[in-house]
Design an enzyme around this catalytic site. Structure first.
Site, PDB file in Angstrom:
ATOM      1  N   ASN A  88      -4.888   1.421   4.462  1.00 29.99           N
ATOM      2  CA  ASN A  88      -5.622   2.679   4.486  1.00 29.99           C
ATOM      3  C   ASN A  88      -5.253   3.611   3.331  1.00 29.99           C
ATOM      4  O   ASN A  88      -5.963   4.574   3.048  1.00 29.99           O
ATOM      5  CB  ASN A  88      -5.402   3.406   5.819  1.00 29.99           C
ATOM      6  CG  ASN A  88      -3.939   3.652   6.122  1.00 29.99           C
ATOM      7  OD1 ASN A  88      -3.142   2.712   6.185  1.00 29.99           O
ATOM      8  ND2 ASN A  88      -3.563   4.901   6.319  1.00 29.99           N
ATOM      9  N   HIS A  89      -4.147   3.323   2.626  1.00 30.18           N
ATOM     10  CA  HIS A  89      -3.758   4.123   1.463  1.00 30.18           C
ATOM     11  C   HIS A  89      -4.220   3.495   0.144  1.00 30.18           C
ATOM     12  O   HIS A  89      -3.733   3.887  -0.925  1.00 30.18           O
ATOM     13  CB  HIS A  89      -2.244   4.315   1.428  1.00 30.18           C
ATOM     14  CG  HIS A  89      -1.713   5.195   2.515  1.00 30.18           C
ATOM     15  ND1 HIS A  89      -2.014   6.544   2.599  1.00 30.18           N
ATOM     16  CD2 HIS A  89      -0.903   4.926   3.572  1.00 30.18           C
ATOM     17  CE1 HIS A  89      -1.414   7.062   3.657  1.00 30.18           C
ATOM     18  NE2 HIS A  89      -0.731   6.099   4.272  1.00 30.18           N
ATOM     19  N   HIS A  91       1.296  -1.830   8.907  1.00 31.02           N
ATOM     20  CA  HIS A  91       0.868  -0.437   8.980  1.00 31.02           C
ATOM     21  C   HIS A  91       1.847   0.471   9.699  1.00 31.02           C
ATOM     22  O   HIS A  91       2.058   1.604   9.274  1.00 31.02           O
ATOM     23  CB  HIS A  91      -0.516  -0.284   9.630  1.00 31.02           C
ATOM     24  CG  HIS A  91      -0.986   1.142   9.741  1.00 31.02           C
ATOM     25  ND1 HIS A  91      -1.148   1.963   8.636  1.00 31.02           N
ATOM     26  CD2 HIS A  91      -1.312   1.910  10.815  1.00 31.02           C
ATOM     27  CE1 HIS A  91      -1.581   3.153   9.034  1.00 31.02           C
ATOM     28  NE2 HIS A  91      -1.670   3.159  10.346  1.00 31.02           N
ATOM     29  N   HIS A 142      -4.049  -4.784   8.883  1.00 31.36           N
ATOM     30  CA  HIS A 142      -3.415  -3.475   8.731  1.00 31.36           C
ATOM     31  C   HIS A 142      -4.023  -2.540   9.773  1.00 31.36           C
ATOM     32  O   HIS A 142      -5.109  -1.997   9.583  1.00 31.36           O
ATOM     33  CB  HIS A 142      -3.673  -2.969   7.309  1.00 31.36           C
ATOM     34  CG  HIS A 142      -2.745  -1.885   6.875  1.00 31.36           C
ATOM     35  ND1 HIS A 142      -1.449  -2.138   6.461  1.00 31.36           N
ATOM     36  CD2 HIS A 142      -2.909  -0.542   6.778  1.00 31.36           C
ATOM     37  CE1 HIS A 142      -0.870  -1.002   6.113  1.00 31.36           C
ATOM     38  NE2 HIS A 142      -1.730  -0.017   6.314  1.00 31.36           N
ATOM     39  N   HIS A 152       5.145   0.205  10.153  1.00 26.32           N
ATOM     40  CA  HIS A 152       6.457   0.258   9.508  1.00 26.32           C
ATOM     41  C   HIS A 152       7.616  -0.101  10.427  1.00 26.32           C
ATOM     42  O   HIS A 152       8.772  -0.051   9.999  1.00 26.32           O
ATOM     43  CB  HIS A 152       6.729   1.641   8.889  1.00 26.32           C
ATOM     44  CG  HIS A 152       5.821   2.007   7.770  1.00 26.32           C
ATOM     45  ND1 HIS A 152       6.212   2.811   6.716  1.00 26.32           N
ATOM     46  CD2 HIS A 152       4.524   1.695   7.531  1.00 26.32           C
ATOM     47  CE1 HIS A 152       5.205   2.974   5.871  1.00 26.32           C
ATOM     48  NE2 HIS A 152       4.162   2.311   6.359  1.00 26.32           N
ATOM     49  N   GLU A 158       0.798  -1.228   0.000  1.00 27.01           N
ATOM     50  CA  GLU A 158       0.000   0.000   0.000  1.00 27.01           C
ATOM     51  C   GLU A 158       0.831   1.279   0.000  1.00 27.01           C
ATOM     52  O   GLU A 158       0.301   2.356  -0.230  1.00 27.01           O
ATOM     53  CB  GLU A 158      -0.969   0.007   1.187  1.00 27.01           C
ATOM     54  CG  GLU A 158      -0.332   0.277   2.521  1.00 27.01           C
ATOM     55  CD  GLU A 158      -1.175   1.235   3.351  1.00 27.01           C
ATOM     56  OE1 GLU A 158      -2.328   1.477   2.995  1.00 27.01           O
ATOM     57  OE2 GLU A 158      -0.642   1.745   4.344  1.00 27.01           O
ATOM     58  N   ASN A 159       2.137   1.173   0.239  1.00 28.60           N
ATOM     59  CA  ASN A 159       3.010   2.348   0.201  1.00 28.60           C
ATOM     60  C   ASN A 159       4.002   2.296  -0.955  1.00 28.60           C
ATOM     61  O   ASN A 159       4.968   3.060  -0.983  1.00 28.60           O
ATOM     62  CB  ASN A 159       3.795   2.478   1.506  1.00 28.60           C
ATOM     63  CG  ASN A 159       2.915   2.684   2.717  1.00 28.60           C
ATOM     64  OD1 ASN A 159       2.937   1.883   3.645  1.00 28.60           O
ATOM     65  ND2 ASN A 159       2.124   3.737   2.717  1.00 28.60           N
TER      66      ASN A 159
END
Length: 254
Positions: free
Chosen positions: A58-59, A169, A143, A171, A30-31
């Site tokens: 969430n991204h 989530h 997440h 990191h 997601e990142n």
């Protein structure tokens, strides 16, 4: 986490595969697009590295094009407890050596300001549905922000009979890997693949300035030396239980 994480992952995956001999490799992506979401082009790039499946968080919708792209990518799933009208798969199923392996993606609700269904009820519904189809090797990417919610999902997942609950989530890789109820491999957070000299993979100075002076800033993926975090999970496909979980952490010289 951005191009830095993708570069180092591409460079290290061959040796990781040689050392650990994994049957499947999953990643939360997601990142991957400069720290904000995923695109079809970058999903294809990561898939070409030899990663079979991707989950999100969430991204998920940060890249505007992705709303229209996600349905065309069969190896990507989005959080299952997003509103049902959202496009995308709520889980992935892979077949290997006569066995089916599923990965479910869920978003936590604590400290995450989004419209979400209950992740616990969603997990129960999906696990029961998969098991009714004869799929018993099930992994959950949860997440979520807080360790308490992640721990709760780990114990809850063990009562559902899933093989693994992996937190993502924050990191930062946690050191709490264990097997819950002699059933479920668990870790609060797998960590990240991204810049090592950073704040969660993002450039440091704007974030430090925000903490000191309250100055708004946009997070940008950092460059420089990178690190890779993850975990190796061994599953017994006969009993559908996790046998072991081992943290993986690699870092380029700084």
């Amino acid at each position: 986490m951005g191009a830095t994480g993708r570069r180092y992952l591409q460079a290290q995956l061959p040796s990781i595969k040689q050392q650990y001999q994994p049957d499947f490799i999953f990643a939360n992506a997601e990142n991957a697009t400069n720290g904000f979401g995923l695109t079809k082009a970058i999903a294809e790039e990561l898939y070409a590295f030899g990663i079979q499946g991707f989950s999100l968080g969430n991204h998920t919708w940060d890249q505007k094009s992705f709303w229209g792209e996600i349905d065309s990518i069969p190896y990507v799933c989005r959080p299952a407890n997003l509103p049902p009208a959202c496009p995308g798969r709520t889980h992935l199923v892979f077949n290997w050596n006569g066995e089916s392996i599923a990965i479910i993606n869920l978003l936590g609700r604590a400290c995450i300001n989004m419209s979400l269904d209950c992740p616990f009820r969603t997990a129960q519904h999906l696990v029961e549905s998969l098991k009714s189809q004869g799929i018993h090797n099930i992994l959950i990417d949860f997440h979520a922000e807080t360790t308490s919610e992640k721990c709760a999902m780990g114990w809850f997942g063990s009562t559902l009979g899933v093989c693994a609950v992996m937190g993502t989530h924050t990191h930062i890789q946690t050191a709490d890997e264990r097997i819950l109820n002699n059933q479920t491999a668990f870790i609060c957070d797998l960590g990240m693949c991204g810049a090592a000299n950073s704040i969660l993979g993002a450039k440091k100075d704007p974030i430090i300035d925000k903490f000191i002076n309250g100055k708004p800033c946009r997070y940008e993926a950092a460059d420089g030396p990178a690190k890779i975090n993850g975990a190796l999970i061994c599953i017994d496909c006969t009993t559908h239980k996790a046998l072991s979980i081992e943290r993986i952490a690699l870092m380029e010289p700084c």
